[in-house]
Write an enzyme that holds these catalytic residues in place. Structure first.
Site, PDB file in Angstrom:
ATOM      1  CE  LYS A 167       7.721   3.202   8.605  1.00 17.39           C
ATOM      2  NZ  LYS A 167       8.123   4.118   9.699  1.00 17.39           N
TER       3      LYS A 167
ATOM      4  NE  ARG B 275      -0.575   2.981  11.827  1.00 13.76           N
ATOM      5  CZ  ARG B 275       0.381   2.132  12.178  1.00 13.76           C
ATOM      6  NH1 ARG B 275       1.637   2.544  12.267  1.00 13.76           N
ATOM      7  NH2 ARG B 275       0.100   0.866  12.435  1.00 13.76           N
TER       8      ARG B 275
ATOM      9  CD  GLU C 139      -2.249  -1.158   2.954  1.00 15.28           C
ATOM     10  OE1 GLU C 139      -1.979  -2.223   3.553  1.00 15.28           O
ATOM     11  OE2 GLU C 139      -2.761  -0.182   3.510  1.00 15.28           O
TER      12      GLU C 139
ATOM     13  CE  LYS D 227       4.872   5.557   6.851  1.00 16.00           C
ATOM     14  NZ  LYS D 227       3.957   6.671   7.069  1.00 16.00           N
TER      15      LYS D 227
ATOM     16  CD  GLU E  41      -0.201   7.865   8.226  1.00 15.75           C
ATOM     17  OE1 GLU E  41       0.649   8.544   8.795  1.00 15.75           O
ATOM     18  OE2 GLU E  41      -0.044   6.649   7.949  1.00 15.75           O
TER      19      GLU E  41
END
Ligand SMILES: [Zn+2]
Ligand SMILES: [Zn+2]
Lengths: 350, 552
Positions: B404, B236, B229, B231, B279
């Site tokens: 990440k 968050r 997905e 970032k 987020e």
């Protein structure tokens, strides 16, 4: 010179006129300020009272009592002493006794209040040389709020009790206070019941042209939302139990003080009095112009000292207005006797 | 204070525990948190200290009532309570207040202030207060003045009432009433809301964090085990819907519900017992793109959230994961199952759709993913999030189940134009360690400030620059010194955005100094047009490395 008034073991006596005012022992001639039991006793040969209070006095005395009514402001004469009666604003027919002899004027106020009351004629200020004033509530802690506020409080209390499914038992003296309450509360809130000590007096008030709302007898239905007027002595009686569940309140000047108000037998207190408060006493005594002041009932020594300090010849006079029948055991609010005596003895029993 | 006076009366006269508890519950339901906190302090016997001696109280009351002191004493004999005697014998209040003035106001703005006054001022303040109060208020007030406000209830009754109010266990409440505390709204909030039932309602799960992917992506083995997905660069958060209430927690453990009122509406479609991990992003719904992170900061920092602010900086939640479903903790379920449920829940959303499902990116090979990765900047994304499709939400934790994959930072060479003493720890105030950096507005033009940076250099380097600054100052603006534009520094940064507030028209987010370019003359530093071409400024798919090349 012969005094116009003196205190004797039978009560206040006018030597030149040979009569007594509110005597507590049997005498020939008695002038009665009002029909409360500590002022109006049985056994006198002849009574003089205000015309407005005639029926009430008759109700309380033996049938054989010989009572002469005298309309307010009219005068009569006993042995050269001029006597007139003037509204005291205390209860229906309550009078101040004005006596005049050789230019000397004395006024015996009896019990009085200065706030207007729709069930009796308003207090009339009088000028005199000697004033005999009551002093039941003669401390600065006693300052009454306008009665409109009190009636609002009582109406709200009644309505709130209704919401909680409770009857509202309001205790008050059966002569005077009960009728003042009836005339002042909002009768549209619900039905009103009166104790058998109160209802006959209501009738006398109504017959005298005082407008009182409709009242029910205890045997009538619909009790849940009702207001019940009863003398304090009825609180513990079986008569009361039919109105359960209920909330109780007491309407009296003594309710101003928490320790009096917060008794287990009474849920609420309403500070509503038929006596003058501290400011009422001071202002009426000053307004009379009297140089000599005798004080009866309640906090007479304190008021006497206060008046002496502002330059008046004042003294506390021992009377028996509050001595007899003082029986704290019957008193749900621990009141000094004066206010409670009328309720503890059935009418006309003395 | 009338409200409190009524409570005092009820407790003072009530014979039964039930009636006392009822009265307290009723009081707390109507009172403010400040008033409630003070009331609890009084209930458990924590009364403010005496402000006025009983001798002075008697004297001043007698004076105000214009009566001799002996008459005051006679009155006291009849009443039996000093505070009540004073309350009764003072002249009636000058005006009738229709609105009840709160207990806490009397305590904090009057009583506590009076305590510090000299005697004559205190007397004036006291008489002023008396004149505005009813008998019932004066009674409480006098009790406070003499430090004698005692309420006839046991602690058990207090905890029972609070228990009825909050559902918290009386023993927990009793425990919380121990120790040092100050009667503030905050105290009352903590006493009645945190942990246990209320706490459960707001309870946030520990956030599952990801490790940074440092090795080549090919080392992650089979691509089919992974989902990807975007970032995003936002806050968050966990959005919690329990017991008809929406709560929003940041991963800094802050309750930020009130900052983002637009999420209250999601309770209409979101089932009870739902917790979403996502987020918060400032979102431009017209271009359907995130706005600069700085915009989101405004939403966090502004004291009041105005309608204007809500309209200028709309937000949405990019939903990544579902942690609780129908009141059940589902963190142990595989990621794909959790996300399937998340997707289905969000189907019921209508209207402005403040929650958006974070789409899984389509890829078959690591090479596919590599090209997606280079498109991040144009998407305004910081990189890619890679998650193993069967991973639980940090339950027992499979190591490195989430990765990440950050976009490499952008760089540019700047000229140092100003310096000021550092504000960060360790540095002496006289050492110039914060630098203002500029680029050319056009080749051969003038310098425009684009960044301020203070990190990235060694102590030795800072010392060297410090010496340079002190010798080459051209102008002073308070602590700031303008210097000869000769030193070139290379900075790196992760994002750059349009910013009309800045003279340069751009804002570089958290720039870091990589090195001092001793080998470069100031004329060789970058230009504004170079920065303006960077992705994030325009959504063009500019390749960073080309730019780097040209800068170098
Ligand atoms: Zn009387
Ligand atoms: Zn009397």
């Amino acid at each position: 010179m012969q005094p116009i008034l003196q205190r004797t073991d039978k009560g206040f006596y006018c030597p030149p006129g040979d009569f007594y005012i509110d005597p507590y022992k049997p005498v020939d001639r008695a002038i009665i300020t009002h029909a409360h039991a500590d002022h109006a006793r049985s056994g006198h040969r002849h009574y003089l009272t205000a015309a407005d209070g005639f029926a009430l006095l008759k109700h309380r005395m033996l049938a054989s009592a010989q009572i002469t009514p005298l309309p307010y402001a009219q005068s009569t004469n006993y042995h050269g002493v001029r006597i007139s009666l003037h509204p005291a604003g205390h209860v229906l027919g309550s009078a101040q006794v004005r006596i005049e002899h050789k230019g000397q004027i004395a006024v015996i106020t009896g019990d009085y209040k200065v706030e207007p009351d729709q069930t009796c004629a308003p207090f009339e200020p009088l000028n005199c040389h000697l004033i005999v004033s009551e002093s039941t509530f003669a401390l600065p802690i006693y300052q009454w709020q306008p009665q409109s506020i009190l009636f609002d409080q009582i109406n709200r209390w009644w309505a709130t009790n209704q919401d909680q499914g409770l009857a509202s038992v309001l205790m008050a003296y059966s002569l005077g206070k009960a009728q003042r309450l009836l005339a002042g509360i909002d009768p549209t809130i619900g039905p009103i019941y009166c104790h058998s000590a109160i209802e006959p007096i209501n009738q006398i008030y109504r017959d005298s042209g005082i407008d009182l709302p409709q009242t029910l007898r205890a045997t009538d239905p619909q009790r849940a939302r009702s207001l019940v007027l009863a003398p304090p002595s009825a609180l513990a009686s079986p008569w009361m139990s039919r109105f359960r569940p209920f909330s109780t309140a007491f309407a009296s000047g003594w309710m101003a003080v928490r320790s009096k108000r917060n008794r287990p037998s009474v849920d609420t207190g309403f500070v509503l009095s038929d006596h003058a408060d501290w400011n009422g006493l001071i202002s009426s005594i000053k307004a009379s112009g009297a140089q000599e002041v005798w004080l009866t009932h309640g906090y007479s020594t304190a008021l006497a000292r206060y008046l002496r300090e502002i330059g008046l010849d004042a003294k506390s006079v021992d009377t028996r207005f509050r001595d007899e029948s003082s029986s704290a055991g019957h008193d749900p609010a621990g009141n000094p006797p004066d206010s409670i005596i009328p309720e503890l003895k059935p009418a006309g029993e003395q | 204070m009338i409200h409190f006076a009524r409570l005092y009366d009820t407790l003072d006269t009530s014979a039964s525990t039930t009636a006392s508890v009822d009265a307290l519950v009723d009081y707390f339901q109507k009172a403010s948190q400040s008033d409630s906190a003070w009331t609890i302090a009084f209930l458990i016997g924590r009364t403010p200290r005496q402000v006025i001696s009983s001798r002075l109280l008697r004297e001043w009351a007698a004076e105000e009532a214009a009566i001799p002191i002996w008459l005051f004493e006679e009155s006291y004999q009849a009443v039996g309570d000093l505070a009540e005697t004073v309350a009764l014998l003072l002249p009636p209040p000058e005006s009738r207040n229709l609105v009840d003035r709160p207990l806490s106001g009397w305590l904090e703005n009057h009583l506590q202030v009076m305590a510090k006054m000299p005697e004559d001022q205190k007397k004036q303040a006291l008489m002023q207060a008396w004149r505005s109060m009813t008998v019932a208020e004066r009674f409480i007030w006098n009790k406070l003045l003499t430090g004698e406000l005692r309420m006839k209830v046991s602690q058990k009754i207090v905890t029972q009432a609070l228990n009825r109010l909050t559902g918290l266990d009386p023993s927990i409440l009793a425990h919380r009433l121990l120790g040092e505390w100050v009667p503030t709204p905050f105290f009352f909030e903590r006493l009645t809301h945190l942990e246990s039932r209320e706490t459960d309602l707001k309870q946030v799960y520990p956030f599952h964090s990801a490790d940074i992917l440092e090795d080549p992506v090919e080392t992650l083995a089979s691509p089919s085990n992974w989902s990807a997905e975007w970032k995003w660069d936002g806050i968050r958060s966990q959005l919690i819907h329990r017991n008809h209430q929406i709560h929003l927690w940041s991963n800094g453990d802050e309750l930020i519900t009130e900052r983002f009122p637009e999420f209250q509406a999601v309770s209409e479609f979101l089932p009870e017992g739902t917790v979403i991990d996502g987020e918060i992003l400032p979102w431009d719904f017209k271009s359907d793109q995130p706005m600069a992170f700085a915009e989101l900061q405004k939403r966090i920092e502004r004291k009041t959230i105005t309608k204007k602010l809500l309209a200028e900086i709309p937000v949405l939640i990019m939903a990544y994961d579902l942690l609780e479903f129908q009141d059940i903790d589902i963190r142990h379920l595989p990621l794909i199952d959790r996300r399937a449920k998340l997707d289905s829940i969000l189907q019921y959303q209508k209207g402005s759709r403040p929650i958006r499902f974070s789409q899984r990116l389509n890829f078959n090979s690591w090479a596919d993913l590599g090209s997606l990765q280079s498109a991040c900047r144009s998407q305004m994304a910081q990189g890619l999030m890679l998650k193993q499709i069967h991973s639980p939400y940090q339950v027992g934790g499979i190591r490195k189940a989430w990765r990440k994959w950050k976009v490499p930072p952008m760089t540019i060479d700047c000229v140092m134009t100003m310096a000021q003493p550092g504000s960060i720890g360790g540095q002496q105030a006289t050492v110039y360690s914060d630098y203002t950096l500029a680029v050319w507005d056009k080749p051969g033009g003038s310098l425009v400030t684009v960044a301020k940076a203070c990190t990235g250099l060694t102590d030795a380097e800072i010392k060297k620059i410090d010496a340079f600054v002190k010798k080459n100052t051209t102008e002073r603006f308070g602590p700031v010194r303008a210097v000869k534009p000769v030193i070139v520094m290379r900075i790196e940064f992760d994002s750059i955005q349009h910013s009309p507030r800045h003279k340069s028209g751009i804002a570089i987010r958290s720039p870091r100094i990589i090195r001092i370019c001793d080998d470069k003359s100031p004329e060789q530093a970058g230009t504004l047009s170079l920065l303006q071409q960077l992705p994030g400024i325009h959504s063009q798919n500019t390749i960073l490395h080309q730019n780097q090349t040209s800068i170098d």
